[in-house]
Design a protein around this motif. Structure first.
Motif, mmCIF file in Angstrom:
data_model
loop_
_atom_site.group_PDB
_atom_site.id
_atom_site.type_symbol
_atom_site.label_atom_id
_atom_site.label_comp_id
_atom_site.label_asym_id
_atom_site.label_seq_id
_atom_site.Cartn_x
_atom_site.Cartn_y
_atom_site.Cartn_z
ATOM 1 N N LYS A 89 24.688 38.210 -18.799
ATOM 2 C CA LYS A 89 23.252 38.511 -18.774
ATOM 3 C C LYS A 89 22.848 38.702 -17.323
ATOM 4 O O LYS A 89 23.119 37.837 -16.479
ATOM 5 N N GLU A 139 19.315 42.423 -18.891
ATOM 6 C CA GLU A 139 20.245 43.256 -19.661
ATOM 7 C C GLU A 139 21.465 42.421 -20.044
ATOM 8 O O GLU A 139 21.857 41.507 -19.315
ATOM 9 N N CYS A 196 25.574 42.635 -21.514
ATOM 10 C CA CYS A 196 26.750 43.446 -21.825
ATOM 11 C C CYS A 196 27.970 42.535 -21.842
ATOM 12 O O CYS A 196 27.859 41.319 -21.625
ATOM 13 N N SER A 222 27.610 46.995 -24.817
ATOM 14 C CA SER A 222 26.290 46.582 -24.337
ATOM 15 C C SER A 222 25.548 45.967 -25.522
ATOM 16 O O SER A 222 25.782 46.356 -26.668
ATOM 17 N N CYS A 262 21.953 44.545 -24.894
ATOM 18 C CA CYS A 262 20.543 44.774 -24.609
ATOM 19 C C CYS A 262 20.437 45.637 -23.352
ATOM 20 O O CYS A 262 21.116 45.352 -22.374
ATOM 21 N N PRO A 263 19.679 46.721 -23.376
ATOM 22 C CA PRO A 263 18.655 47.084 -24.363
ATOM 23 C C PRO A 263 19.185 47.661 -25.685
ATOM 24 O O PRO A 263 18.460 47.673 -26.662
ATOM 25 N N CYS A 300 24.928 48.601 -17.942
ATOM 26 C CA CYS A 300 23.580 48.147 -17.581
ATOM 27 C C CYS A 300 23.274 48.817 -16.241
ATOM 28 O O CYS A 300 23.877 49.862 -15.944
#
Length: 539
Positions: free
Chosen positions: A398, A403, A405, A434, A436-437, A522
């Motif tokens: 994180k 973000e 991944c 990945s 987020c997003p 990210c």
């Protein structure tokens, strides 16, 4: 004369063309496959009947394989003048569906007699839910019960290495379902993500993959699948089911996504397949999927079998009324416990999707936290010492921007010591992702494009799918999976690195790389807020 087993009013209309039947015998295996894929004997019932018999008679079999004469003797001994209904069906059917297709009542009785005789003569068969469909379909094109029995016996007794037609134990059946799940994960990522995110258990859905083909598809579709299946074995069924799954995903509307019942929707989709694609288009799509070789798929099945044995799952736990019992699945296919799973980086739902991307033989086992920066600090040495001895692992990152991944890493970080930390290690099962997003997975480039490699004969027990050293790769950068030094860890290489984390586990970088053909996972240069490594709880 028309077969008494078949209700000819239900059979699809044919263009009755006269064909030189004897020509079938003179064709090479390659020519026969081409004719079957093109539906050559779909226009003449007599031609198809002869083709089936001749093709199956050429399947290499175990020395002692029951034939038509044996069937006649056993049928008289078992049934005499009694009605078949007084004989229970073999236990190995496990309460499975009994498709009738276009059979008459006499035909349905014949299917039951053949299944009872198979149970009598093949005591080693302990679980085979697909067998009734094969018997029912083949009976449409058999001279009598005895010929149908003999041909099914040959399919059961096939002795060709790496080729199987009919699963004969619960272990084999579960392993083939796991293998289909692995293949769906790789070849139908959009459909897999949909199923993983909306179903309690994606394996519950995939466990019905054979029923989609032999059970849900209409007769004229199922019989064309049988044409190619007799020549090419179970690998063809994987292809067909993958093509169906891809088309299903294309058919799901945005409205359906909100209230999706994947199991019911898939069944309805298969039953109404005519609305979506012709059988010729289905076969074309299926044979357009670039699968690995029959041997490699067989090795993947063996690896999945081994994992099931390790987990102690070798026999079915069920009540007789269930086709695919959900009870035992709850205990091992929902390996991410939604209530008790706790990560500082991902939710239980997100972890479940990541877990669904992992090869089935590992995802049977629940995740266990091996390392986290919040508990173990920002030290690469501590990272190595906590993770060594575990294989495979899942890395989660994180960033300070929020973000998320990570990577699935197939090999033990201990491997870095063997090469002095200078070369990469790992296998073709590694991937990056990945969360987020957006949730997206990026696999080894050769899984999507196996034609880029030239496979050489495998040494030992590893499939080329599982180990890269058996591939002649166009460039070394395409197999730079993971490497670790005192300066940091690198995942993916060639033209950039999918992930690089420095020795302080604080600064990182992500770029497009040749190994996974991924975009940056990210922001290209990032700072680590949290890092976790998860292993697999096997004991």
């Amino acid at each position: 004369p028309a077969s008494p087993f078949v209700d000819w009013d239900k059979m699809p209309e044919l263009d009755h063309q006269s064909s030189a039947h004897s020509q079938i015998l003179t064709k090479t295996s390659k020519e026969l496959k081409k004719l079957a894929r093109e539906g050559h004997w779909a226009t003449n019932h007599a031609l198809r009947a002869q083709a089936y018999h001749q093709i199956i008679q050429h399947i290499p079999c175990r020395v002692v394989t029951p034939d038509a004469l044996v069937y006649r003797d056993v049928a008289i001994r078992l049934f005499g003048k009694q009605s078949v209904s007084s004989h229970p069906l073999p236990e190995f059917l496990g309460g499975c569906i009994m498709p009738t297709y276009c059979l008459t009542m006499e035909g349905i009785t014949a299917v039951k007699k053949i299944l009872i005789c198979l149970g009598n003569l093949f005591p080693d068969i302990t679980y085979s839910p697909n067998l009734p469909s094969i018997v029912a379909l083949l009976l449409h094109y058999s001279e009598d019960e005895a010929q149908c029995f003999e041909n099914v016996s040959r399919l059961i007794s096939c002795s060709d290495s790496h080729t199987s037609y009919i699963d004969q134990s619960f272990l084999a059946h579960e392993a083939s379902c796991m293998t289909f799940s692995d293949l769906a994960n790789k070849h139908c990522p959009a459909a897999h993500r949909l199923i993983a995110s909306t179903s309690e258990s994606d394996f519950e859905i995939y466990s019905e993959w054979l029923v989609w083909i032999f059970g849900d598809l209409p007769f004229d579709y199922a019989i064309r699948v049988l044409d190619v299946y007799f020549l090419e074995g179970q690998k063809v069924l994987y292809r067909i089911a993958l093509a169906l799954l891809r088309q299903y995903r294309l058919s799901v509307t945005a409205r359906e996504l909100e209230v999706i019942n994947a199991r019911g929707n898939l069944k309805a989709f298969m039953q109404n397949i005519r609305e979506h694609m012709t059988i010729d288009k289905l076969l074309e799509k299926a044979f357009g999927i670039r699968l690995f070789s029959r041997k490699e798929i067989w090795l993947l099945q063996m690896a999945n079998r081994k994992a099931l044995v390790e987990k102690g799952i070798t026999v079915v736990q069920r009540s007789s009324s269930e086709i695919f019992p959900p009870s035992h699945r709850q205990s091992f296919h929902l390996a991410v416990d939604m209530l008790n799973f706790s990560s500082a980086i991902v939710t239980a739902q997100e972890m479940r999707i990541v877990w669904s991307w992992i090869p089935e033989r590992f995802s049977l086992f629940p995740p266990v936290l091996l390392f986290s920066t919040s508990e173990n600090g920002y030290s690469l040495q501590r990272f190595y010492s906590c993770c060594e001895g575990y294989e495979p692992t899942v890395l989660l990152i994180k960033t300070t921007e929020g973000e998320v991944c990570g990577a699935f890493l197939s090999s033990d970080w201990n491997e870095r010591k063997k090469s002095g930390g200078m070369t990469s290690f790992g296998t073709g099962e590694c991937f990056v992702f990945s969360v987020c997003p957006e949730m997206e997975k990026y696999e080894w480039v050769f899984i999507k494009k196996p034609e880029l490699t030239k496979a050489v004969p495998a040494k030992g027990h590893l499939s080329p799918f599982l180990a890269t050293r058996h591939f002649l790769l166009p460039s070394k950068t395409a197999s730079m999976f993971m490497s670790g030094t005192q300066e940091g860890i690198i995942i993916g290489g060639g033209g950039g690195q999918a992930l690089y984390i420095d020795a302080d586990l604080y600064y990182g970088r992500t770029e497009h790389c040749e190994t996974f053909d991924n975009p940056p996972l990210c922001q290209e240069n990032f700072q680590v807020q949290l890092l976790e490594v998860w292993g697999f709880q096997k004991a």
